[in-house]
Design an enzyme around this catalytic site. Structure first.
Site, PDB file in Angstrom:
ATOM      1  N   HIS A  74      -4.184 -35.122  16.277  1.00 21.32           N
ATOM      2  CA  HIS A  74      -3.021 -35.901  16.710  1.00 21.32           C
ATOM      3  C   HIS A  74      -1.918 -35.169  17.081  1.00 21.32           C
ATOM      4  O   HIS A  74      -0.685 -35.351  17.032  1.00 21.32           O
ATOM      5  CB  HIS A  74      -2.461 -36.741  15.494  1.00 21.32           C
ATOM      6  CG  HIS A  74      -3.533 -37.750  15.180  1.00 21.32           C
ATOM      7  ND1 HIS A  74      -3.608 -39.111  15.393  1.00 21.32           N
ATOM      8  CD2 HIS A  74      -4.629 -37.747  14.208  1.00 21.32           C
ATOM      9  CE1 HIS A  74      -4.492 -39.793  14.718  1.00 21.32           C
ATOM     10  NE2 HIS A  74      -5.175 -39.049  14.080  1.00 21.32           N
ATOM     11  N   LYS A  76       0.633  -1.338   0.009  1.00 21.25           N
ATOM     12  CA  LYS A  76       0.019  -0.058   0.115  1.00 21.25           C
ATOM     13  C   LYS A  76       0.906   1.418  -0.007  1.00 21.25           C
ATOM     14  O   LYS A  76       0.663   2.284  -0.570  1.00 21.25           O
ATOM     15  CB  LYS A  76      -0.818  -0.039   1.146  1.00 21.25           C
ATOM     16  CG  LYS A  76      -1.949   1.137   1.160  1.00 21.25           C
ATOM     17  CD  LYS A  76      -3.063   0.804   2.099  1.00 21.25           C
ATOM     18  CE  LYS A  76      -2.686   1.718   3.315  1.00 21.25           C
ATOM     19  NZ  LYS A  76      -3.698   1.915   4.374  1.00 21.25           N
ATOM     20  N   GLU A 126       9.984  -5.401   3.352  1.00 19.30           N
ATOM     21  CA  GLU A 126       9.908  -6.879   2.709  1.00 19.30           C
ATOM     22  C   GLU A 126       9.628  -6.852   1.215  1.00 19.30           C
ATOM     23  O   GLU A 126      10.260  -7.439   0.408  1.00 19.30           O
ATOM     24  CB  GLU A 126       9.131  -7.731   3.607  1.00 19.30           C
ATOM     25  CG  GLU A 126       9.570  -7.788   5.145  1.00 19.30           C
ATOM     26  CD  GLU A 126       9.109  -6.971   5.922  1.00 19.30           C
ATOM     27  OE1 GLU A 126       8.922  -7.296   7.242  1.00 19.30           O
ATOM     28  OE2 GLU A 126       8.584  -5.766   5.373  1.00 19.30           O
ATOM     29  N   LYS A 150      10.270  -1.952  13.249  1.00 19.69           N
ATOM     30  CA  LYS A 150      10.619  -1.704  11.842  1.00 19.69           C
ATOM     31  C   LYS A 150      11.744  -0.535  12.064  1.00 19.69           C
ATOM     32  O   LYS A 150      12.526  -0.371  11.195  1.00 19.69           O
ATOM     33  CB  LYS A 150       9.350  -1.216  10.830  1.00 19.69           C
ATOM     34  CG  LYS A 150       8.453  -2.273  10.727  1.00 19.69           C
ATOM     35  CD  LYS A 150       7.580  -1.731   9.871  1.00 19.69           C
ATOM     36  CE  LYS A 150       6.371  -2.780   9.411  1.00 19.69           C
ATOM     37  NZ  LYS A 150       5.150  -2.281   8.425  1.00 19.69           N
ATOM     38  N   GLU A 206      -3.603  -8.460  15.472  1.00 23.80           N
ATOM     39  CA  GLU A 206      -3.138  -7.294  15.123  1.00 23.80           C
ATOM     40  C   GLU A 206      -4.397  -6.127  15.293  1.00 23.80           C
ATOM     41  O   GLU A 206      -3.840  -5.050  15.621  1.00 23.80           O
ATOM     42  CB  GLU A 206      -2.825  -7.117  13.628  1.00 23.80           C
ATOM     43  CG  GLU A 206      -1.770  -5.810  13.151  1.00 23.80           C
ATOM     44  CD  GLU A 206      -1.289  -5.974  11.755  1.00 23.80           C
ATOM     45  OE1 GLU A 206      -0.091  -6.435  11.593  1.00 23.80           O
ATOM     46  OE2 GLU A 206      -2.070  -5.738  10.960  1.00 23.80           O
ATOM     47  N   GLY A 220      -4.229  -3.266   5.524  1.00 22.63           N
ATOM     48  CA  GLY A 220      -3.609  -4.453   5.048  1.00 22.63           C
ATOM     49  C   GLY A 220      -4.492  -5.751   5.294  1.00 22.63           C
ATOM     50  O   GLY A 220      -4.818  -6.761   4.407  1.00 22.63           O
ATOM     51  N   ARG A 221      -4.891  -5.999   6.349  1.00 25.11           N
ATOM     52  CA  ARG A 221      -5.522  -7.306   6.946  1.00 25.11           C
ATOM     53  C   ARG A 221      -7.038  -7.273   6.393  1.00 25.11           C
ATOM     54  O   ARG A 221      -7.530  -8.209   6.702  1.00 25.11           O
ATOM     55  CB  ARG A 221      -5.395  -7.488   8.379  1.00 25.11           C
ATOM     56  CG  ARG A 221      -5.957  -6.336   9.404  1.00 25.11           C
ATOM     57  CD  ARG A 221      -5.394  -6.440  10.796  1.00 25.11           C
ATOM     58  NE  ARG A 221      -6.030  -5.354  11.609  1.00 25.11           N
ATOM     59  CZ  ARG A 221      -5.337  -4.173  11.683  1.00 25.11           C
ATOM     60  NH1 ARG A 221      -4.256  -4.087  10.713  1.00 25.11           N
ATOM     61  NH2 ARG A 221      -5.751  -3.155  12.568  1.00 25.11           N
TER      62      ARG A 221
END
Length: 552
Positions: free
Chosen positions: A389, A212, A218, A517, A358, A272-273
């Site tokens: 399991h 964005k 990254e 960051k 978040e 973002g999310r």
């Protein structure tokens, strides 16, 4: 969009809310879950219902009509219903960033009601350009720098620009067009982009740089690596045809070298999310098809309509959010397990970790005052039956009660004999045992009947006993498809919103990820040999060991 507004100031204080929830829990705890079904034979139909293409059964919760009424009354006092209306109206509920959070407006674009209604011009332009770009790639109008049709798509993002498209592409991987293979590169670890690039053909790979801000470390690192790789493998500096961008910062994408006609602009307010509904779903539209992307929006819109039309007492996503608050603040339950009994939903728990943790990982209210109640909680889980399991032992006999969500499809895309029926049987049995349990006395009696001596039977029964009385929700869909997936994601979003509005927090910002960051940039200099930064002895020691390793 409406003018900026602050969240509704709740007349019910945090401490009063805590006291009311605790009082309600104290009363509810006197009746075990399994006894509630005896007391109210109609319980299953009362506490279940349709939400778009989903069927949600929340009968296995510490809930009755009186408790539900009181929870909804508390929600109204905390302004939950008004804030949900504000969200739909474009109120700037993300008050720390002065932005709206009108995600229903994104989903409305694909609804039947939208055909003859006015649209947001920015949203229209975004989806129109997405459809044009997808069509151009599919029909070969937009092709590689060597004139070949694309065969592979690499989505380069991080966080929401990765988790959402990755989940949806994986979930619909057996239902898409099949002519474009999706890949994802998110982590900054160079092994990630290196290994992705080793699996794709340079000549026919399209890269989506999804950021964005177009300044996130990254995706930019991985995009630079991808461009250098393409230039080396194609023997040309001109690889612009291989890159598209999704961003709210068109100028930054152009400065990076991406052609303006290949940039998909998204509104600045899209977080973002929550962004898979927007242009950040481009990888979905390319690999699963534009029809499937529209289908996902339609499924989400069905949940929008449910939340808008239903009163709180029948509003299933809101009820689930109220239960989350109740269990967190009055029952001391600190985590939630998400257990999809559907292989193609295996990434859902990871997606929901970001969505919930978040958003609700806050200790300050939207009005900047300190919270007096706990918020959020840990989201975790994996696909069934693998989890049985792995960690179901803890769910059934551990010292902590952990609410669980069981998610299943009633039909499989890949039926083999009775395997899918067995999968569903396992899903239903887990929620049944969590609720019902098994008393030590009953186990002891059966062991003795099988010939085991009384003392051994008594001891063994204690090990085998299941406490039960552990709440769960079961969510069913006829078959996993784009619409049911969209509805599922939207249901969890509204559940989060309802809980967040009860707590009085802003679920739309994420300031907690920023400082790390910023400090990493200082440490980059330290790792390179700059000793000007003042570091604590532990961090300095770690930096020294890194530098020593580079010199050896």
């Amino acid at each position: 969009m409406s003018q900026a507004v602050h969240q509704v100031s709740a007349p019910l204080s945090d401490l009063d809310l805590q006291a009311q929830l605790a009082k309600l829990a104290q009363k509810a705890a006197n009746i075990p879950l399994k006894h509630r079904f005896t007391l109210a034979p109609e319980r299953a139909s009362t506490f279940s219902g349709e939400v778009g293409p989903l069927f949600v059964d929340y009968a296995k919760h510490h809930l009755d009509a009186e408790i539900l009424s009181e929870l909804c009354g508390l929600a109204r006092q905390r302004g939950v219903d008004q804030q949900l209306k504000g969200l739909r109206a474009g109120a700037k509920l993300n008050n720390t960033e002065n932005r709206p959070a009108n995600y229903p407006s994104l989903r409305h674009w694909a609804s039947e009601e939208a055909v003859n209604s006015a649209h947001d011009s920015v949203i229209d332009a975004m989806y129109s350009k997405m459809a044009t770009l997808v069509s151009a790639v599919h029909n070969g109008t937009h092709c590689s720098s060597t004139g070949k049709a694309f065969t592979d798509v690499v989505n380069i993002g991080i966080g929401g620009s990765d988790f959402g498209p990755r989940l949806v592409c994986d979930a619909l991987s057996n239902q898409g067009l099949g002519n474009l293979r999706p890949h994802f590169a998110a982590n900054m670890d160079p092994s990630v982009i290196t290994e992705v690039l080793a699996t794709v053909p340079a000549e026919t790979t399209l890269f989506i740089v999804a950021s964005k801000s177009f300044g996130t470390q990254e995706p930019l690192c991985n995009a630079h690596a991808a461009r250098q790789w393409l230039q080396a493998n194609l023997g040309s500096e001109d690889v612009g045809a291989h890159f598209v961008a999704v961003t709210s910062k068109t100028e930054s994408a152009i400065a990076f070298g991406i052609r303006e006609q290949l940039i998909l602009a998204v509104p600045e307010w899209v977080g973002g999310r929550f962004s898979v509904w927007s242009g950040f779903g481009l990888a979905v539209a390319l690999c699963a098809g534009m029809d499937n992307f529209r289908g996902m929006l339609k499924g989400g819109y069905a949940v929008d309509r449910h939340v808008e039309k239903q009163p709180l007492e029948n509003n299933i996503p809101v009820i689930l959010g109220l239960l989350d608050v109740w269990y967190r603040n009055a029952w001391g339950m600190t985590s939630q397990a998400v257990l999809p009994y559907e292989h193609h939903l295996r990434l859902l728990p990871i997606y929901l970790q970001q969505l919930f943790m978040e958003s609700a990982g806050k200790s300050v209210k939207a009005d900047s005052t300190p919270l007096k109640n706990a918020t959020g909680g840990v989201i975790w889980g994996t696909e069934g039956t693998n989890g049985q399991h792995s960690f179901h032992q803890l769910l059934h006999q551990g010292s902590d009660a952990i609410p669980c969500d069981f998610i299943a499809s009633l039909s499989s895309h890949n039926p083999i004999g009775e395997q899918h029926q067995s999968l569903v049987a396992n899903c239903f049995s887990q929620s049944l045992v969590l609720m019902q349990g098994q008393a030590a006395a009953d186990i002891e009696r059966d062991l003795i009947a099988d010939g085991i001596d009384a003392k051994t039977a008594q001891q063994l029964a204690r090990h085998k006993a299941m406490p039960g009385n552990r709440p769960s929700t079961t969510i069913l869909m006829n078959k996993l498809d784009a619409e049911s997936l969209g509805a599922l994601i939207a249901l969890y979003e509204y559940r989060l919103f309802a809980a967040s509005f009860m707590w009085g927090i802003n679920p739309f910002d994420q300031w907690g990820v920023e400082l790390g960051k910023q400090i990493s940039q200082t440490l980059m200099s330290s790792l390179s040999g700059d000793d000007s930064a003042t570091l604590d002895s532990s961090t300095a020691q770690l930096v020294a060991r890194y530098r020593q390793a580079q010199d050896s």
